[in-house]
Design an enzyme around this catalytic site. Structure first.
Site, PDB file in Angstrom:
ATOM      1  N   GLY A  49       0.854  -1.370   0.070  1.00 31.36           N
ATOM      2  CA  GLY A  49       0.018   0.228  -0.006  1.00 31.36           C
ATOM      3  C   GLY A  49       0.741   1.384   0.084  1.00 31.36           C
ATOM      4  N   GLU A 103       4.225   4.173   5.824  1.00 33.89           N
ATOM      5  CA  GLU A 103       3.097   3.420   5.988  1.00 33.89           C
ATOM      6  C   GLU A 103       1.862   4.048   5.417  1.00 33.89           C
ATOM      7  OE1 GLU A 103       1.713   0.842   5.300  1.00 33.89           O
ATOM      8  OE2 GLU A 103       1.268  -0.285   7.081  1.00 33.89           O
ATOM      9  N   ASP A 104       0.858   3.182   4.488  1.00 29.02           N
ATOM     10  CA  ASP A 104      -0.286   3.845   3.972  1.00 29.02           C
ATOM     11  C   ASP A 104      -1.405   4.318   4.981  1.00 29.02           C
ATOM     12  OD1 ASP A 104      -0.933   1.632   4.498  1.00 29.02           O
ATOM     13  OD2 ASP A 104      -1.617   0.892   2.471  1.00 29.02           O
ATOM     14  N   ASP A 107      -4.599   1.585  10.891  1.00 33.11           N
ATOM     15  CA  ASP A 107      -6.200   1.046  10.960  1.00 33.11           C
ATOM     16  C   ASP A 107      -6.079   0.656  12.566  1.00 33.11           C
ATOM     17  OD1 ASP A 107      -8.670   0.652  10.242  1.00 33.11           O
ATOM     18  OD2 ASP A 107      -8.187  -1.229   9.991  1.00 33.11           O
ATOM     19  N   LYS A 135      -6.798   6.094  11.373  1.00 31.43           N
ATOM     20  CA  LYS A 135      -8.083   6.019  11.743  1.00 31.43           C
ATOM     21  C   LYS A 135      -8.112   5.989  13.341  1.00 31.43           C
ATOM     22  CE  LYS A 135      -9.851   3.246   7.742  1.00 31.43           C
ATOM     23  NZ  LYS A 135     -10.100   2.123   7.193  1.00 31.43           N
ATOM     24  N   PHE A 156     -13.537   2.838   5.231  1.00 32.74           N
ATOM     25  CA  PHE A 156     -12.761   2.184   4.263  1.00 32.74           C
ATOM     26  C   PHE A 156     -12.503   3.054   3.458  1.00 32.74           C
ATOM     27  CE2 PHE A 156     -11.336  -0.873   1.095  1.00 32.74           C
ATOM     28  CZ  PHE A 156     -10.383  -1.664   1.873  1.00 32.74           C
ATOM     29  N   ASP A 163      -5.939  -0.313  -1.587  1.00 34.64           N
ATOM     30  CA  ASP A 163      -6.535  -1.221  -2.464  1.00 34.64           C
ATOM     31  C   ASP A 163      -7.957  -1.776  -1.911  1.00 34.64           C
ATOM     32  OD1 ASP A 163      -5.395  -3.104  -1.035  1.00 34.64           O
ATOM     33  OD2 ASP A 163      -6.121  -4.685  -2.419  1.00 34.64           O
ATOM     34  N   ARG A 169      -5.593   0.782  -6.372  1.00 32.92           N
ATOM     35  CA  ARG A 169      -4.372   1.387  -6.206  1.00 32.92           C
ATOM     36  C   ARG A 169      -3.877   2.435  -6.961  1.00 32.92           C
ATOM     37  NH1 ARG A 169      -2.389  -2.049  -2.035  1.00 32.92           N
ATOM     38  NH2 ARG A 169      -2.600  -4.189  -2.448  1.00 32.92           N
TER      39      ARG A 169
HETATM   40  P1  IMP Z   1      -3.737  -2.343  10.783  1.00 32.20           P
HETATM   41  O1  IMP Z   1      -2.693  -3.372  11.075  1.00 32.20           O
HETATM   42  O2  IMP Z   1      -4.803  -2.851  11.152  1.00 32.20           O
HETATM   43  O3  IMP Z   1      -3.254  -1.088  11.113  1.00 32.20           O
HETATM   44  O4  IMP Z   1      -3.780  -2.383   9.128  1.00 32.20           O
HETATM   45  C1  IMP Z   1      -2.849  -1.622   8.270  1.00 32.20           C
HETATM   46  C2  IMP Z   1      -3.174  -2.274   6.864  1.00 32.20           C
HETATM   47  O5  IMP Z   1      -4.358  -2.643   6.589  1.00 32.20           O
HETATM   48  C3  IMP Z   1      -2.686  -1.061   5.912  1.00 32.20           C
HETATM   49  O6  IMP Z   1      -1.284  -1.093   5.849  1.00 32.20           O
HETATM   50  C4  IMP Z   1      -3.754  -1.414   4.706  1.00 32.20           C
HETATM   51  O7  IMP Z   1      -2.882  -2.116   3.675  1.00 32.20           O
HETATM   52  C5  IMP Z   1      -4.848  -2.104   5.191  1.00 32.20           C
HETATM   53  N1  IMP Z   1      -5.967  -1.222   5.462  1.00 32.20           N
HETATM   54  C6  IMP Z   1      -6.749  -0.795   6.660  1.00 32.20           C
HETATM   55  N2  IMP Z   1      -7.562   0.166   6.395  1.00 32.20           N
HETATM   56  C7  IMP Z   1      -7.699   0.089   5.181  1.00 32.20           C
HETATM   57  C8  IMP Z   1      -8.437   0.975   4.262  1.00 32.20           C
HETATM   58  O8  IMP Z   1      -9.492   1.720   4.590  1.00 32.20           O
HETATM   59  N3  IMP Z   1      -8.324   0.805   3.002  1.00 32.20           N
HETATM   60  C9  IMP Z   1      -7.495  -0.021   2.341  1.00 32.20           C
HETATM   61  N4  IMP Z   1      -6.660  -0.632   3.031  1.00 32.20           N
HETATM   62  C10 IMP Z   1      -7.070  -0.570   4.398  1.00 32.20           C
END
Ligand code: IMP
Length: 183
Positions: A49, A103-104, A107, A135, A156, A163, A169
């Site tokens: 991402g 990092e993108d 979450d 978020k 989302f 993606d 993407r």
């Molecule tokens: P975390 O480990 O829950 O913080 O998730 C991080 C990863 O989940 C990110 O690097 C994204 O690849 C994916 N992700 C989380 N939220 C979204 C979203 O709203 N859209 C797309 N990908 C997401």
């Protein structure tokens, strides 16, 4: 940018435009440049991402730096550890380096929480995090974001590297999921 897009079974509406993103990324780059002048930071962008954000961010940083890409593969650990991630593609020496993770989106924070703990074991000089999106309502694992693009609601989003099941993407701006009742 088009008013609505569809990907697979979902509809998305415009959320952050190209110009707004570019302006924010440029400001982050300038801040990083000031903080890391003379330190030759190692940018570690997390695939897939973060590839678009990383490409724009490193070009906004004028100071000498290295850029590497890693992928985090997660697997089920024991019941007590839950999901565990391993780092693939980290062929740079991390010891005594100033690491800037790119990092993108943060979450739940799970991915980065584990990755940063693993990195610390490699004895870097410092570790900081640049995340384009965050978020806060979704966060479950503590993660300190040093350079943040935008705080967003718990919805989302796709585009600019992010993606939905492989699609979107390549969109230059960011779109947010439209709740079904709004359609
Ligand atoms: P975390 O480990 O829950 O913080 O998730 C991080 C990863 O989940 C990110 O690097 C994204 O690849 C994916 N992700 C989380 N939220 C979204 C979203 O709203 N859209 C797309 N990908 C997401």
């Amino acid at each position: 940018m088009p008013s609505h897009i569809t990907a697979h079974d979902l509809t998305f509406e415009p959320y952050l435009g190209e110009a707004e993103i570019a302006q924010r990324v440029k400001a982050l780059g300038q801040q990083i440049q000031q903080d890391y002048e003379g330190k030759r930071p190692l940018f570690l962008a997390i695939l897939n991402g973060a590839f678009v954000f990383a490409a724009d961010l490193v070009r906004a940083v004028g100071t000498e730096c290295d850029v590497a890409f890693v992928r985090l593969a997660s697997y089920e650990g024991t019941a007590s550890t839950g999901k565990v991630s391993t780092v693939i593609g980290l062929d740079f020496e991390v010891k005594n380096r100033h690491i800037l993770i790119v990092e993108d989106i943060v979450d739940t924070g799970r991915t980065l929480h584990h990755f940063m703990a693993e990195l610390q074991k490699m004895e870097p000089a410092s570790v900081a995090l640049a995340a384009l999106l965050y978020k806060p309502e979704a966060l479950q694992h503590p993660v300190k974001i040093d350079y943040l693009g935008f705080e967003i609601p718990n919805k989302f989003v796709v585009g600019y590297g992010l993606d939905y099941d492989g699609l979107c993407r390549n969109l230059p701006s960011i779109y947010q999921l439209v709740e079904i009742e709004k359609l």
